[in-house]
Design a protein around this motif. Structure first.
Motif, mmCIF file in Angstrom:
data_model
loop_
_atom_site.group_PDB
_atom_site.id
_atom_site.type_symbol
_atom_site.label_atom_id
_atom_site.label_comp_id
_atom_site.label_asym_id
_atom_site.label_seq_id
_atom_site.Cartn_x
_atom_site.Cartn_y
_atom_site.Cartn_z
ATOM 1 N N ILE A 133 0.814 -1.330 -0.095
ATOM 2 C CA ILE A 133 0.013 0.716 0.141
ATOM 3 C C ILE A 133 0.857 0.993 -0.059
ATOM 4 C CG2 ILE A 133 -1.832 1.217 0.907
ATOM 5 C CD1 ILE A 133 -2.747 -1.325 2.418
ATOM 6 N N ASP A 134 0.269 2.028 -0.986
ATOM 7 C CA ASP A 134 1.522 3.542 -1.690
ATOM 8 C C ASP A 134 0.181 4.079 -1.288
ATOM 9 O OD1 ASP A 134 2.668 5.646 -1.801
ATOM 10 O OD2 ASP A 134 4.268 4.570 -3.505
ATOM 11 N N GLN A 135 0.128 5.033 -0.260
ATOM 12 C CA GLN A 135 -1.165 5.897 0.409
ATOM 13 C C GLN A 135 -0.851 6.814 -0.526
ATOM 14 O OE1 GLN A 135 -4.290 4.864 1.567
ATOM 15 N NE2 GLN A 135 -4.479 6.767 -0.255
ATOM 16 N N LYS A 136 0.629 7.506 -1.238
ATOM 17 C CA LYS A 136 0.377 8.740 -2.337
ATOM 18 C C LYS A 136 0.895 8.567 -3.665
ATOM 19 C CE LYS A 136 4.625 11.443 0.744
ATOM 20 N NZ LYS A 136 5.431 11.524 0.817
ATOM 21 N N PHE A 160 -2.683 10.171 -5.539
ATOM 22 C CA PHE A 160 -1.858 10.865 -7.064
ATOM 23 C C PHE A 160 -3.134 10.166 -8.087
ATOM 24 C CE2 PHE A 160 0.024 9.701 -11.173
ATOM 25 C CZ PHE A 160 0.455 11.526 -11.637
ATOM 26 N N ILE A 161 -3.351 8.788 -8.385
ATOM 27 C CA ILE A 161 -3.878 7.846 -9.375
ATOM 28 C C ILE A 161 -5.496 8.834 -9.287
ATOM 29 C CG2 ILE A 161 -5.214 6.007 -9.851
ATOM 30 C CD1 ILE A 161 -2.145 4.910 -8.800
ATOM 31 N N LEU A 162 -5.798 8.385 -7.775
ATOM 32 C CA LEU A 162 -7.346 9.130 -7.736
ATOM 33 C C LEU A 162 -7.502 10.541 -8.368
ATOM 34 C CD1 LEU A 162 -8.507 7.193 -4.758
ATOM 35 C CD2 LEU A 162 -8.865 6.485 -6.860
ATOM 36 N N LYS A 163 -5.691 11.961 -7.649
ATOM 37 C CA LYS A 163 -6.641 12.935 -7.945
ATOM 38 C C LYS A 163 -6.356 12.503 -9.443
ATOM 39 C CE LYS A 163 -4.655 17.147 -7.430
ATOM 40 N NZ LYS A 163 -3.467 17.843 -5.878
ATOM 41 N N ARG A 164 -5.759 12.186 -10.435
ATOM 42 C CA ARG A 164 -5.357 11.656 -11.706
ATOM 43 C C ARG A 164 -6.731 12.078 -12.139
ATOM 44 N NH1 ARG A 164 -1.593 8.409 -13.129
ATOM 45 N NH2 ARG A 164 -3.003 7.052 -13.859
ATOM 46 N N ILE A 165 -7.415 10.353 -12.438
ATOM 47 C CA ILE A 165 -8.484 10.636 -12.616
ATOM 48 C C ILE A 165 -9.779 11.279 -12.389
ATOM 49 C CG2 ILE A 165 -10.618 8.454 -12.467
ATOM 50 C CD1 ILE A 165 -7.757 7.301 -13.721
ATOM 51 N N LYS A 166 -9.913 12.375 -11.524
ATOM 52 C CA LYS A 166 -10.459 12.949 -10.711
ATOM 53 C C LYS A 166 -10.445 13.881 -12.186
ATOM 54 C CE LYS A 166 -13.317 15.696 -7.542
ATOM 55 N NZ LYS A 166 -13.318 15.457 -5.867
ATOM 56 N N SER A 167 -9.496 14.266 -12.502
ATOM 57 C CA SER A 167 -9.490 15.454 -13.085
ATOM 58 C C SER A 167 -9.629 15.453 -14.618
ATOM 59 C CB SER A 167 -7.700 16.136 -13.140
ATOM 60 O OG SER A 167 -7.016 16.946 -13.716
ATOM 61 N N TYR A 168 -8.934 13.397 -14.999
ATOM 62 C CA TYR A 168 -9.387 13.313 -16.572
ATOM 63 C C TYR A 168 -10.546 12.863 -17.521
ATOM 64 C CZ TYR A 168 -4.528 12.958 -18.399
ATOM 65 O OH TYR A 168 -2.971 13.276 -18.447
ATOM 66 N N VAL A 221 -14.013 7.747 -10.046
ATOM 67 C CA VAL A 221 -13.204 7.670 -8.829
ATOM 68 C C VAL A 221 -14.121 6.321 -8.295
ATOM 69 C CG1 VAL A 221 -12.392 8.874 -6.557
ATOM 70 C CG2 VAL A 221 -12.182 10.097 -8.728
ATOM 71 N N GLY A 222 -14.843 5.916 -8.110
ATOM 72 C CA GLY A 222 -15.164 5.029 -7.349
ATOM 73 C C GLY A 222 -14.978 3.000 -8.183
ATOM 74 N N ILE A 223 -14.758 3.740 -9.006
ATOM 75 C CA ILE A 223 -14.243 2.473 -9.791
ATOM 76 C C ILE A 223 -13.287 1.992 -9.690
ATOM 77 C CG2 ILE A 223 -13.891 1.208 -12.436
ATOM 78 C CD1 ILE A 223 -15.747 2.832 -13.078
ATOM 79 N N TRP A 224 -12.376 3.315 -9.479
ATOM 80 C CA TRP A 224 -10.475 3.104 -9.608
ATOM 81 C C TRP A 224 -10.975 2.962 -7.906
ATOM 82 C CZ3 TRP A 224 -11.023 4.954 -14.644
ATOM 83 C CH2 TRP A 224 -10.027 4.037 -14.884
ATOM 84 N N LYS A 225 -11.387 3.058 -6.856
ATOM 85 C CA LYS A 225 -10.829 2.873 -6.096
ATOM 86 C C LYS A 225 -11.209 1.449 -5.458
ATOM 87 C CE LYS A 225 -11.919 7.497 -3.496
ATOM 88 N NZ LYS A 225 -13.549 7.275 -2.504
ATOM 89 N N ILE A 226 -12.381 0.438 -5.862
ATOM 90 C CA ILE A 226 -13.004 -0.895 -6.399
ATOM 91 C C ILE A 226 -11.353 -1.485 -6.472
ATOM 92 C CG2 ILE A 226 -14.365 -2.290 -7.193
ATOM 93 C CD1 ILE A 226 -16.754 -0.491 -6.461
ATOM 94 N N MET A 227 -11.275 -0.805 -7.637
ATOM 95 C CA MET A 227 -9.996 -1.491 -8.529
ATOM 96 C C MET A 227 -8.510 -1.727 -8.136
ATOM 97 S SD MET A 227 -8.736 -1.278 -12.592
ATOM 98 C CE MET A 227 -8.109 0.626 -12.422
ATOM 99 N N ILE A 228 -8.577 -0.633 -7.208
ATOM 100 C CA ILE A 228 -7.118 -0.444 -6.521
ATOM 101 C C ILE A 228 -7.188 -1.609 -5.247
ATOM 102 C CG2 ILE A 228 -6.334 0.820 -4.557
ATOM 103 C CD1 ILE A 228 -6.827 3.523 -6.928
ATOM 104 N N LYS A 229 -8.455 -1.455 -4.665
ATOM 105 C CA LYS A 229 -8.464 -2.179 -3.713
ATOM 106 C C LYS A 229 -8.858 -3.792 -3.931
ATOM 107 C CE LYS A 229 -11.704 -3.794 -0.390
ATOM 108 N NZ LYS A 229 -13.091 -3.289 0.998
ATOM 109 N N GLY A 230 -8.286 -4.636 -5.106
ATOM 110 C CA GLY A 230 -8.920 -5.555 -5.657
ATOM 111 C C GLY A 230 -7.404 -5.642 -6.195
#
Length: 93
Positions: free
Chosen positions: A45-48, A52-60, A72-81
């Motif tokens: 787990i690299d919280q930084k 970064f990923i979630l901020k970038r996904i939100k922006s794009y 962002v919801g999809i990416w959170k689930i994917m990251i957790k997976g």
């Protein structure tokens, strides 16, 4: 007539699902490469990086006019997976 149109759209969605699965496979192979470079489970787990990923996904998402709540919801689930996947596959100390 209406059901025919729904079926046509659903077939297109099915094709996109297959494309997404292929991209997830590609992402999994890259995650495997990163995992091989990690020396301890603490590095899984690299919280930084997650932030970064979630901020970038939100922006794009905003730039592409896609609802960021969805992406962002999809990416959170994917990251957790993928975190669960890494913990399961981790073979080092």
């Amino acid at each position: 007539m209406k059901n025919k149109n729904i079926n046509i759209i659903r077939k297109k969605l099915d094709k996109i699902d297959i494309k997404l699965l292929k991209v997830i496979k590609e992402r999994t192979l890259l995650v495997d490469q990163v995992l091989n470079l990690k020396e301890s489970k603490k590095e899984v787990i690299d919280q930084k990086r997650i932030n970064f990923i979630l901020k970038r996904i939100k922006s794009y998402s905003k730039k592409l006019k896609v609802d960021p709540n969805i992406t962002v919801g999809i990416w959170k689930i994917m990251i957790k997976g993928f975190i669960n996947y890494e913990y399961k596959k981790f073979k080092k100390k």
